[in-house]
Design an enzyme around this catalytic site. Sequence first.
Site, short mmCIF file in Angstrom:
data_model
loop_
_atom_site.label_atom_id
_atom_site.label_comp_id
_atom_site.label_asym_id
_atom_site.label_seq_id
_atom_site.Cartn_x
_atom_site.Cartn_y
_atom_site.Cartn_z
N LYS A 132 2.05 -3.91 6.60
CA LYS A 132 2.36 -4.03 5.16
C LYS A 132 3.87 -3.94 4.93
O LYS A 132 4.46 -4.70 4.18
CB LYS A 132 1.64 -2.93 4.37
CG LYS A 132 0.14 -3.14 4.29
CD LYS A 132 -0.19 -4.28 3.33
CE LYS A 132 -1.52 -4.90 3.60
NZ LYS A 132 -1.79 -6.10 2.81
N TYR A 185 -1.63 -0.89 10.69
CA TYR A 185 -1.94 -1.48 9.38
C TYR A 185 -0.78 -1.25 8.41
O TYR A 185 -0.28 -2.18 7.78
CB TYR A 185 -3.24 -0.88 8.81
CG TYR A 185 -3.44 -1.20 7.35
CD1 TYR A 185 -3.70 -2.50 6.94
CD2 TYR A 185 -3.32 -0.21 6.37
CE1 TYR A 185 -3.86 -2.81 5.58
CE2 TYR A 185 -3.47 -0.50 5.03
CZ TYR A 185 -3.74 -1.79 4.64
OH TYR A 185 -3.88 -2.10 3.30
N SER A 190 0.83 -1.20 0.00
CA SER A 190 0.00 0.00 0.00
C SER A 190 0.86 1.25 0.00
O SER A 190 1.97 1.25 0.55
CB SER A 190 -0.86 -0.03 1.27
OG SER A 190 -1.47 1.21 1.48
P1 NAD Z 1 -11.00 -7.25 1.36
O1 NAD Z 1 -11.22 -7.22 2.82
O2 NAD Z 1 -12.18 -7.03 0.49
O3 NAD Z 1 -10.30 -8.61 0.91
C1 NAD Z 1 -9.38 -9.28 1.74
C2 NAD Z 1 -9.79 -10.74 1.81
O4 NAD Z 1 -8.87 -11.44 2.63
C3 NAD Z 1 -11.19 -10.94 2.41
O5 NAD Z 1 -11.94 -11.75 1.53
C4 NAD Z 1 -10.92 -11.65 3.73
O6 NAD Z 1 -11.96 -12.55 4.06
C5 NAD Z 1 -9.59 -12.34 3.45
N1 NAD Z 1 -8.75 -12.61 4.63
C6 NAD Z 1 -8.38 -11.74 5.60
N2 NAD Z 1 -7.62 -12.35 6.50
C7 NAD Z 1 -7.49 -13.64 6.09
C8 NAD Z 1 -6.82 -14.78 6.61
N3 NAD Z 1 -6.13 -14.73 7.75
N4 NAD Z 1 -6.89 -15.93 5.91
C9 NAD Z 1 -7.57 -16.01 4.76
N5 NAD Z 1 -8.25 -14.98 4.23
C10 NAD Z 1 -8.20 -13.80 4.89
O7 NAD Z 1 -9.86 -6.18 1.04
P2 NAD Z 1 -9.34 -5.64 -0.36
O8 NAD Z 1 -9.68 -4.20 -0.44
O9 NAD Z 1 -9.72 -6.55 -1.44
O10 NAD Z 1 -7.77 -5.71 -0.10
C11 NAD Z 1 -6.97 -6.78 -0.56
C12 NAD Z 1 -5.55 -6.56 -0.10
O11 NAD Z 1 -5.07 -5.33 -0.63
C13 NAD Z 1 -5.39 -6.47 1.41
O12 NAD Z 1 -4.20 -7.12 1.78
C14 NAD Z 1 -5.27 -4.98 1.66
O13 NAD Z 1 -4.54 -4.69 2.83
C15 NAD Z 1 -4.54 -4.52 0.41
N6 NAD Z 1 -4.79 -3.10 0.09
C16 NAD Z 1 -6.09 -2.68 -0.03
C17 NAD Z 1 -6.33 -1.33 -0.32
C18 NAD Z 1 -7.74 -0.82 -0.43
O14 NAD Z 1 -7.95 0.38 -0.34
N7 NAD Z 1 -8.75 -1.65 -0.65
C19 NAD Z 1 -5.26 -0.44 -0.49
C20 NAD Z 1 -3.96 -0.92 -0.37
C21 NAD Z 1 -3.74 -2.27 -0.09
C1 UD1 Z 2 -7.25 5.44 3.34
C2 UD1 Z 2 -6.29 4.81 4.33
C3 UD1 Z 2 -5.21 4.08 3.57
C4 UD1 Z 2 -5.79 3.08 2.60
C5 UD1 Z 2 -6.76 3.84 1.67
C6 UD1 Z 2 -7.44 2.87 0.76
C7 UD1 Z 2 -6.34 6.22 6.31
C8 UD1 Z 2 -5.59 7.22 7.12
N1 UD1 Z 2 -5.73 5.82 5.19
O1 UD1 Z 2 -6.57 6.42 2.58
O2 UD1 Z 2 -4.38 3.39 4.48
O3 UD1 Z 2 -4.77 2.47 1.84
O4 UD1 Z 2 -7.76 4.49 2.45
O5 UD1 Z 2 -8.21 3.49 -0.21
O6 UD1 Z 2 -7.42 5.80 6.64
N2 UD1 Z 2 -12.78 12.00 2.63
C9 UD1 Z 2 -13.82 12.88 2.89
N3 UD1 Z 2 -14.96 12.40 3.44
C10 UD1 Z 2 -15.15 11.07 3.76
C11 UD1 Z 2 -14.08 10.17 3.48
C12 UD1 Z 2 -12.92 10.66 2.93
O7 UD1 Z 2 -13.69 14.08 2.62
O8 UD1 Z 2 -16.21 10.70 4.27
C13 UD1 Z 2 -11.54 12.49 2.00
C14 UD1 Z 2 -10.27 12.27 2.83
O9 UD1 Z 2 -10.05 13.33 3.71
C15 UD1 Z 2 -9.23 12.13 1.71
C16 UD1 Z 2 -9.98 11.52 0.55
O10 UD1 Z 2 -11.37 11.76 0.80
O11 UD1 Z 2 -8.79 13.43 1.31
C17 UD1 Z 2 -9.78 10.01 0.43
O12 UD1 Z 2 -10.03 9.41 1.69
P1 UD1 Z 2 -10.12 7.81 1.87
O13 UD1 Z 2 -10.99 7.23 0.82
O14 UD1 Z 2 -10.46 7.55 3.28
O15 UD1 Z 2 -8.64 7.32 1.53
P2 UD1 Z 2 -7.25 7.77 2.20
O16 UD1 Z 2 -7.46 8.56 3.41
O17 UD1 Z 2 -6.41 8.35 1.12
#
Ligand code: NAD
Ligand code: UD1
Length: 340
Positions: free
Chosen positions: A153, A149, A125
């Site tokens: 990572k 978190y 991330s």
């Molecule tokens: P998500 O929660 O939708 O998917 C994660 C999946 O992992 C879920 O289906 C959950 O059931 C499974 N899981 C969690 N712990 C587990 C375990 N111990 N064993 C087996 N399965 C397990 O999340 P996502 O948004 O699809 O994210 C996927 C990956 O990407 C995660 O590792 C997350 O940290 C990373 N990531 C997500 C974002 C984001 O904004 N969505 C941003 C950066 C990184």
């Molecule tokens: C957050 C997480 C980051 C994660 C990412 C995934 C935190 C501090 N960081 O990032 O670890 O990887 O999500 O997408 O939580 N905002 C509003 N109103 C809302 C929600 C958000 O104005 O109700 C604004 C925030 O201030 C920011 C932007 O929208 O400027 C994006 O916010 P968000 O979607 O929460 O993502 P991040 O904060 O960038």
Amino acid sequence: MRRILVTGGTGYIGSHAVVELMAAGHDVFVADNLCNSKLSVLDRVARISGRRPEFAQIDIRDRGALRKLFAAQSFDAVIHFAGLKAVGESVAKPLLYFDNNVSGSVALFECMQEAGIKTVVFSSSATVYGEPPSVQFREDFPTAPVNPYGRSKLMVEDVLRDVAKGDSEWRVALLRYFNPVGAHPSGLIGEDPNGVLNNLMPYMAQVASGKLKELSVFGNDYPTIDGTGVRDYIHVVDLARGHLAALSALGKQTGVLTVNLGAGRGYSVLEMVNAFSEACGKPVPYRIAGRRPGDLAEYFADPSLAHQLLGWRTQLGIDAMCGDTWRWQQWAAANAAELA
Ligand code: NAD
Ligand code: UD1
């Protein structure tokens, strides 16, 4: 065609990656403990793809279950999405995050090593970056995550860098996602968040659908284009395709690739609100609220390394991000019983 194990493959990003992997002709096996997803997503993946991936309900911390899986099945590579991702929850329950995300990943890599599977793509991330020297983040910027978190990572990144140092046969891609949004264009799969909504796009989608009253815009006094926070939003289908590009790149080299997956440009909160209003055909009500503690004003990816090393760049813009999210939101509202 390769046989790929996708951990976390019933989750938001994982399910989109499964669709793209199958579309590219790969054979996919999903392992997930379903702690933040439902098995029924695979029915919809099957509707989109015309075939259903194999599935096992496995917790990646369970070495016994992983060993059994690797004894029964052979895989060329693992795409490792499984993990917990809620920043606030990680502050309240750090041990849960280190156990699930770090110990779980160590267990997975250990069992992969035993089974001779040494190719892995890991979901990292942009959260791993620390105080940035500029708003456009490059992979060589210092890392210093500010919450458990983010630290979980970075720890897994470190583990994989050391594993690859110790055994030159490992092929590792560390993919640093920026802000994943959007849904499959079919509207059949998308993000199905549990509990409190913290992220902008799912919150905005629920305001537009009438489930929530209005969006709070966290701060309009940042030094940005319109005073609201700027982020690099990336369509989840583009993100999923980045994993295929990483797999191909790993086919050509051993060692570690660390790349940003982002669009390379930012949008402000108000730009997102306007684009979403266009997509759903009505204004998204919002009010300006105070800044959210811990938020940076603006950052976005430098995606040039991903282009150079993976031959990948984003193709889908803000209209697709909002339009596809809205299509999914409507499907989810009409099929609430299936998602309950
Ligand atoms: P998500 O929660 O939708 O998917 C994660 C999946 O992992 C879920 O289906 C959950 O059931 C499974 N899981 C969690 N712990 C587990 C375990 N111990 N064993 C087996 N399965 C397990 O999340 P996502 O948004 O699809 O994210 C996927 C990956 O990407 C995660 O590792 C997350 O940290 C990373 N990531 C997500 C974002 C984001 O904004 N969505 C941003 C950066 C990184
Ligand atoms: C957050 C997480 C980051 C994660 C990412 C995934 C935190 C501090 N960081 O990032 O670890 O990887 O999500 O997408 O939580 N905002 C509003 N109103 C809302 C929600 C958000 O104005 O109700 C604004 C925030 O201030 C920011 C932007 O929208 O400027 C994006 O916010 P968000 O979607 O929460 O993502 P991040 O904060 O960038």
